[in-house]
Design a protein around this motif. Structure first.
Motif, PDB file in Angstrom:
ATOM      1  N   ARG A  86       0.842  -1.192   0.000  1.00  0.00           N
ATOM      2  CA  ARG A  86       0.000   0.000   0.000  1.00  0.00           C
ATOM      3  C   ARG A  86       0.877   1.241   0.000  1.00  0.00           C
ATOM      4  O   ARG A  86       1.790   1.378   0.813  1.00  0.00           O
ATOM      5  N   LEU A  87       0.595   2.148  -0.913  1.00  0.00           N
ATOM      6  CA  LEU A  87       1.307   3.421  -0.968  1.00  0.00           C
ATOM      7  C   LEU A  87       0.448   4.463  -0.256  1.00  0.00           C
ATOM      8  O   LEU A  87      -0.376   5.143  -0.874  1.00  0.00           O
ATOM      9  N   SER A  88       0.621   4.558   1.055  1.00  0.00           N
ATOM     10  CA  SER A  88      -0.227   5.452   1.838  1.00  0.00           C
ATOM     11  C   SER A  88      -0.040   6.907   1.437  1.00  0.00           C
ATOM     12  O   SER A  88      -0.973   7.706   1.527  1.00  0.00           O
ATOM     13  N   THR A  89       1.166   7.258   0.996  1.00  0.00           N
ATOM     14  CA  THR A  89       1.455   8.633   0.568  1.00  0.00           C
ATOM     15  C   THR A  89       1.851   8.642  -0.899  1.00  0.00           C
ATOM     16  O   THR A  89       2.691   7.839  -1.325  1.00  0.00           O
ATOM     17  N   VAL A  90       1.258   9.549  -1.648  1.00  0.00           N
ATOM     18  CA  VAL A  90       1.692   9.790  -3.029  1.00  0.00           C
ATOM     19  C   VAL A  90       2.020  11.278  -3.161  1.00  0.00           C
ATOM     20  O   VAL A  90       1.235  12.140  -2.756  1.00  0.00           O
ATOM     21  N   ALA A 130      -6.015   4.656  -6.780  1.00  0.00           N
ATOM     22  CA  ALA A 130      -6.021   3.230  -7.122  1.00  0.00           C
ATOM     23  C   ALA A 130      -4.867   2.488  -6.467  1.00  0.00           C
ATOM     24  O   ALA A 130      -4.942   1.269  -6.258  1.00  0.00           O
ATOM     25  N   ALA A 131      -3.788   3.207  -6.125  1.00  0.00           N
ATOM     26  CA  ALA A 131      -2.629   2.591  -5.474  1.00  0.00           C
ATOM     27  C   ALA A 131      -2.763   2.582  -3.958  1.00  0.00           C
ATOM     28  O   ALA A 131      -1.828   2.169  -3.264  1.00  0.00           O
ATOM     29  N   GLY A 132      -3.910   3.046  -3.440  1.00  0.00           N
ATOM     30  CA  GLY A 132      -4.174   2.982  -2.007  1.00  0.00           C
ATOM     31  C   GLY A 132      -3.835   4.226  -1.223  1.00  0.00           C
ATOM     32  O   GLY A 132      -3.781   4.194   0.012  1.00  0.00           O
ATOM     33  N   ALA A 133      -3.609   5.361  -1.906  1.00  0.00           N
ATOM     34  CA  ALA A 133      -3.170   6.574  -1.211  1.00  0.00           C
ATOM     35  C   ALA A 133      -4.184   7.051  -0.177  1.00  0.00           C
ATOM     36  O   ALA A 133      -5.382   7.105  -0.442  1.00  0.00           O
ATOM     37  N   ARG A 134      -3.671   7.402   0.994  1.00  0.00           N
ATOM     38  CA  ARG A 134      -4.473   8.036   2.038  1.00  0.00           C
ATOM     39  C   ARG A 134      -4.027   9.471   2.290  1.00  0.00           C
ATOM     40  O   ARG A 134      -4.691  10.210   2.998  1.00  0.00           O
ATOM     41  N   ARG A 161      -0.450   1.566  -9.425  1.00  0.00           N
ATOM     42  CA  ARG A 161      -1.010   0.360  -8.793  1.00  0.00           C
ATOM     43  C   ARG A 161      -0.222  -0.875  -9.221  1.00  0.00           C
ATOM     44  O   ARG A 161       0.094  -1.743  -8.398  1.00  0.00           O
ATOM     45  N   GLU A 162       0.124  -0.958 -10.502  1.00  0.00           N
ATOM     46  CA  GLU A 162       0.952  -2.075 -10.968  1.00  0.00           C
ATOM     47  C   GLU A 162       2.287  -2.111 -10.219  1.00  0.00           C
ATOM     48  O   GLU A 162       2.777  -3.184  -9.842  1.00  0.00           O
ATOM     49  N   MET A 163       2.856  -0.930 -10.021  1.00  0.00           N
ATOM     50  CA  MET A 163       4.155  -0.855  -9.357  1.00  0.00           C
ATOM     51  C   MET A 163       4.048  -1.226  -7.879  1.00  0.00           C
ATOM     52  O   MET A 163       4.929  -1.895  -7.329  1.00  0.00           O
ATOM     53  N   ALA A 164       2.962  -0.801  -7.232  1.00  0.00           N
ATOM     54  CA  ALA A 164       2.750  -1.179  -5.836  1.00  0.00           C
ATOM     55  C   ALA A 164       2.621  -2.692  -5.708  1.00  0.00           C
ATOM     56  O   ALA A 164       3.129  -3.300  -4.753  1.00  0.00           O
ATOM     57  N   ASP A 165       1.953  -3.316  -6.670  1.00  0.00           N
ATOM     58  CA  ASP A 165       1.814  -4.769  -6.659  1.00  0.00           C
ATOM     59  C   ASP A 165       3.165  -5.468  -6.786  1.00  0.00           C
ATOM     60  O   ASP A 165       3.370  -6.562  -6.250  1.00  0.00           O
ATOM     61  N   ALA A 166       4.087  -4.847  -7.533  1.00  0.00           N
ATOM     62  CA  ALA A 166       5.382  -5.481  -7.814  1.00  0.00           C
ATOM     63  C   ALA A 166       6.461  -5.135  -6.798  1.00  0.00           C
ATOM     64  O   ALA A 166       7.509  -5.796  -6.759  1.00  0.00           O
ATOM     65  N   PHE A 167       6.224  -4.108  -5.979  1.00  0.00           N
ATOM     66  CA  PHE A 167       7.277  -3.626  -5.080  1.00  0.00           C
ATOM     67  C   PHE A 167       7.495  -4.609  -3.925  1.00  0.00           C
ATOM     68  O   PHE A 167       6.563  -4.966  -3.208  1.00  0.00           O
ATOM     69  N   ASP A 168       8.734  -5.037  -3.748  1.00  0.00           N
ATOM     70  CA  ASP A 168       9.124  -5.972  -2.693  1.00  0.00           C
ATOM     71  C   ASP A 168      10.005  -5.223  -1.693  1.00  0.00           C
ATOM     72  O   ASP A 168      11.163  -4.885  -1.999  1.00  0.00           O
ATOM     73  N   LYS A 169       9.484  -4.959  -0.506  1.00  0.00           N
ATOM     74  CA  LYS A 169      10.221  -4.197   0.497  1.00  0.00           C
ATOM     75  C   LYS A 169      11.516  -4.876   0.910  1.00  0.00           C
ATOM     76  O   LYS A 169      12.449  -4.222   1.389  1.00  0.00           O
ATOM     77  N   GLN A 170      11.593  -6.189   0.751  1.00  0.00           N
ATOM     78  CA  GLN A 170      12.762  -6.934   1.204  1.00  0.00           C
ATOM     79  C   GLN A 170      13.943  -6.790   0.247  1.00  0.00           C
ATOM     80  O   GLN A 170      15.098  -6.858   0.674  1.00  0.00           O
ATOM     81  N   THR A 171      13.652  -6.612  -1.031  1.00  0.00           N
ATOM     82  CA  THR A 171      14.738  -6.622  -2.023  1.00  0.00           C
ATOM     83  C   THR A 171      14.874  -5.313  -2.785  1.00  0.00           C
ATOM     84  O   THR A 171      15.861  -5.130  -3.506  1.00  0.00           O
ATOM     85  N   MET A 172      13.919  -4.414  -2.665  1.00  0.00           N
ATOM     86  CA  MET A 172      13.928  -3.176  -3.458  1.00  0.00           C
ATOM     87  C   MET A 172      13.959  -1.948  -2.558  1.00  0.00           C
ATOM     88  O   MET A 172      13.273  -1.900  -1.549  1.00  0.00           O
TER      89      MET A 172
END
Length: 283
Positions: free
Chosen positions: A3-7, A47-51, A144-155
């Protein structure tokens, strides 16, 4: 999905490539067929979950704040006249309840990295998204596509990318990695990331376009980043300093709406999409 809480929306630029239209209207509010450019970016962020939406703007661009405010008098008139399609269009520009809108000013053009850093005090926890509204990407919401693909562990970063012509590399951040095609919706690690290299020095033709997912460490990296290309604080340099760089192949079609020709091409593409939708609905 991450989730990208901030954009963050860097919108302080004065739109010099679109003069004279941008003398009075911010480029982000110029219409692409029937919809302001900013509206596409707003919907993509949600769409990417921004709050929280953080707009890094300029004192001369108050019209952007005006656009995001409710207009109850106009809405009531449209409703009374039964103009429901127009009413829906006006209401689409509202920011939903539960989503914060923050404006911060960047009075002087000191670079995209500086603009992102201006938002540092206002971001929520977790990775942040960045949208450059004049890069319009039609199709599936790219962030949204990028949020789906983003891996906090490796990126530490995920940056939208596309192949550009060799004579255009000096206008972009360029990835040091294989520039061959890769599947939409997938990421590719990069060895390095270089801002606006000369054509003979570019490590590839794979270029960054205006969508980023960045770990919170980007703000410390930006604070340590000195002026680079053009004498500005470059976001590309801060991303490179963090390491863990990844290029992302988005599935949509990108239009450079910071240019007049790009705006025309985008308008024709949106017009075609609208007409196709109407034809399907009529069947």
């Amino acid at each position: 999905m991450t989730r990208l809480s901030t954009v963050i929306f860097p919108v302080a630029g004065l739109g010099t490539r679109m003069l004279p239209a941008t003398k009075v209207t911010p480029k982000e509010l110029l219409p692409v067929y029937d919809t302001p450019l900013l509206q596409f970016a707003l919907e993509e962020a949600l769409a990417a979950g921004a709050r929280r939406l953080v707009f890094v703007s300029h004192p001369e661009k108050a019209a952007i704040e005006d656009y995001l405010r409710p207009v109850p008098n106009l809405e009531s008139k449209l409703e009374a006249k039964g103009k429901h399609e127009l009413l829906d269009a006006v209401r689409a520009s509202r920011v939903p309840d539960g989503v914060d809108v923050v404006f911060v000013m960047q009075p002087e053009a000191l670079g995209l990295g500086h603009a992102v850093l201006c938002a540092a005090d206002h971001v929520l926890d977790g990775p942040v998204g960045v949208i450059l509204p004049d890069d319009l990407i039609l199709g599936r919401p790219a962030l949204r596509e990028m949020a789906d693909a983003f891996d906090k562990q490796t990126m530490t970063s995920l940056v939208a990318a596309q192949i550009v012509a060799s004579d255009r590399v000096s206008s972009y951040g360029i990835f040091d990695c294989d520039d061959g095609e890769f599947a939409p919706g997938t990421a590719r690690p990069a060895r390095a990331f270089v801002e606006k290299p000369a054509p003979g020095d570019a490590p590839s033709r794979l270029a960054a376009v205006g969508r980023y997912v960045l770990s919170p460490g980007i703000f410390d990296a930006l604070r340590a980043t000195e002026a680079g290309a053009g004498g500005e604080i470059q976001l590309t340099d801060a991303i490179a300093a963090m390491g863990g760089i990844h290029a992302f192949r988005f599935s949509g079609t990108r239009h450079d709406c910071g240019s007049k020709d790009g705006m025309v091409e985008a308008t024709l593409a949106v017009q075609k999409g609208r007409r196709s939708h109407l034809s399907v609905a009529a069947e």
